[in-house]
Design a protein around this motif. Structure first.
Motif, PDB file in Angstrom:
ATOM      1  N   GLN A 224       0.835  -1.202   0.000  1.00  0.00           N
ATOM      2  CA  GLN A 224       0.000   0.000   0.000  1.00  0.00           C
ATOM      3  C   GLN A 224       0.872   1.255   0.000  1.00  0.00           C
ATOM      4  OE1 GLN A 224      -3.405   0.292   2.523  1.00  0.00           O
ATOM      5  NE2 GLN A 224      -3.578  -1.910   2.810  1.00  0.00           N
TER       6      GLN A 224
ATOM      7  N   GLN B  21      -1.167   8.843   0.858  1.00  0.00           N
ATOM      8  CA  GLN B  21      -2.535   9.331   1.022  1.00  0.00           C
ATOM      9  C   GLN B  21      -3.146   8.984   2.383  1.00  0.00           C
ATOM     10  OE1 GLN B  21      -4.412  11.321  -1.098  1.00  0.00           O
ATOM     11  NE2 GLN B  21      -2.388  11.617  -1.988  1.00  0.00           N
ATOM     12  N   ILE B  22      -2.313   8.555   3.324  1.00  0.00           N
ATOM     13  CA  ILE B  22      -2.820   8.080   4.616  1.00  0.00           C
ATOM     14  C   ILE B  22      -2.357   9.000   5.741  1.00  0.00           C
ATOM     15  CG2 ILE B  22      -2.887   6.146   6.245  1.00  0.00           C
ATOM     16  CD1 ILE B  22      -2.162   4.318   3.840  1.00  0.00           C
TER      17      ILE B  22
ATOM     18  N   LYS C  50      -6.489  11.067   1.924  1.00  0.00           N
ATOM     19  CA  LYS C  50      -7.792  10.448   1.674  1.00  0.00           C
ATOM     20  C   LYS C  50      -8.152   9.320   2.640  1.00  0.00           C
ATOM     21  CE  LYS C  50      -7.966  11.529  -3.273  1.00  0.00           C
ATOM     22  NZ  LYS C  50      -7.260  12.743  -3.072  1.00  0.00           N
ATOM     23  N   HIS C  51      -7.190   8.870   3.418  1.00  0.00           N
ATOM     24  CA  HIS C  51      -7.433   7.757   4.336  1.00  0.00           C
ATOM     25  C   HIS C  51      -6.874   8.105   5.718  1.00  0.00           C
ATOM     26  CE1 HIS C  51      -8.299   5.366   0.748  1.00  0.00           C
ATOM     27  NE2 HIS C  51      -7.187   5.855   0.252  1.00  0.00           N
TER      28      HIS C  51
ATOM     29  N   LYS D 208     -10.211   4.245   7.727  1.00  0.00           N
ATOM     30  CA  LYS D 208     -11.411   4.877   7.181  1.00  0.00           C
ATOM     31  C   LYS D 208     -11.012   5.677   5.941  1.00  0.00           C
ATOM     32  CE  LYS D 208     -14.912   8.400   8.361  1.00  0.00           C
ATOM     33  NZ  LYS D 208     -15.456   9.216   9.480  1.00  0.00           N
ATOM     34  N   THR D 209     -11.834   5.629   4.910  1.00  0.00           N
ATOM     35  CA  THR D 209     -11.664   6.463   3.740  1.00  0.00           C
ATOM     36  C   THR D 209     -12.556   7.684   3.888  1.00  0.00           C
ATOM     37  OG1 THR D 209     -11.153   4.571   2.338  1.00  0.00           O
ATOM     38  CG2 THR D 209     -11.873   6.588   1.224  1.00  0.00           C
TER      39      THR D 209
END
Length: 196
Positions: free
Chosen positions: A92, A96-97, A132-133, A194-195
């Motif tokens: 992954q 974006q986390i 985004k996450h 969570k997204t």
């Protein structure tokens, strides 16, 4: 919560709240399921990651001059390797986390909505930085552990209501000494995500 004051600190400014944050972590994490035999030395090393990140966040809750709650976040790509490793092992991308650190509240102040507020502020932090996450990890202890309180209720239902899902494929390991021990031992940690 009218009598409580919420303070947000970012990046190097987190140094202003470092001592109360560390003291609160040591106090709250002595409780089940963490059973953390805290030390200032460990705290300094752990929290240094937040001081070095230009996009980190610390939320402190004050009752007068007493820090009674705290929570942190920073982009996963700037977090310590132990937090990144499970995501990298699963292929992954980290960029974006947003990684959520602790969410801790003294027992007598729980049930006032601070836990929800911490999630709201950290999710806003993620959006502000275009992430985004959101992800955090929680310690896994055996259900038959002798120190487990008979009336213990895990936070799983609360996290699920906030839109987070346990990621069984994402397992981390952190080392710390349990209460009464001087040597650190590895603790299994499961991630929730969570997204946005």
């Amino acid at each position: 919560m009218a009598e409580l004051r919420i303070q947000t600190l970012q990046a190097a400014a987190i140094a202003d709240g470092l001592d109360p944050l560390a003291a609160l972590r040591i106090a709250v994490f002595r409780e089940w399921p963490y059973l953390y035999e805290g030390s200032s030395e460990y705290e300094k090393k752990y929290l240094d990651t937040y001081l070095r990140s230009a996009r980190s966040l610390a939320i402190l809750v004050w009752d007068g001059e007493h820090c009674i709650g705290a929570s942190t976040a920073l982009p996963l790509i700037e977090a310590e390797p132990a937090a990144q490793r499970p995501f990298l092992e699963q292929g992954q991308a980290l960029a974006q986390i947003d990684y959520f650190g602790e969410s801790i509240i003294l027992r007598s102040y729980r049930g006032r909505g601070l836990g929800v507020k911490f999630f709201e502020l950290r999710e806003a932090h993620a959006r502000e930085h275009g992430l985004k996450h959101c992800a955090f990890c929680a310690v896994e202890r055996p259900v038959d552990h002798p120190a487990r309180p008979a009336d213990y209720v895990p936070n799983d239902a609360f996290w699920t209501r906030r839109g987070y899902r346990k990621q069984t494929a994402l397992q981390a390991s952190y080392d710390w000494p349990d209460i009464g021990q001087t040597q650190s031992s590895a603790k299994a940690m499961s991630f929730w995500m969570k997204t946005l």
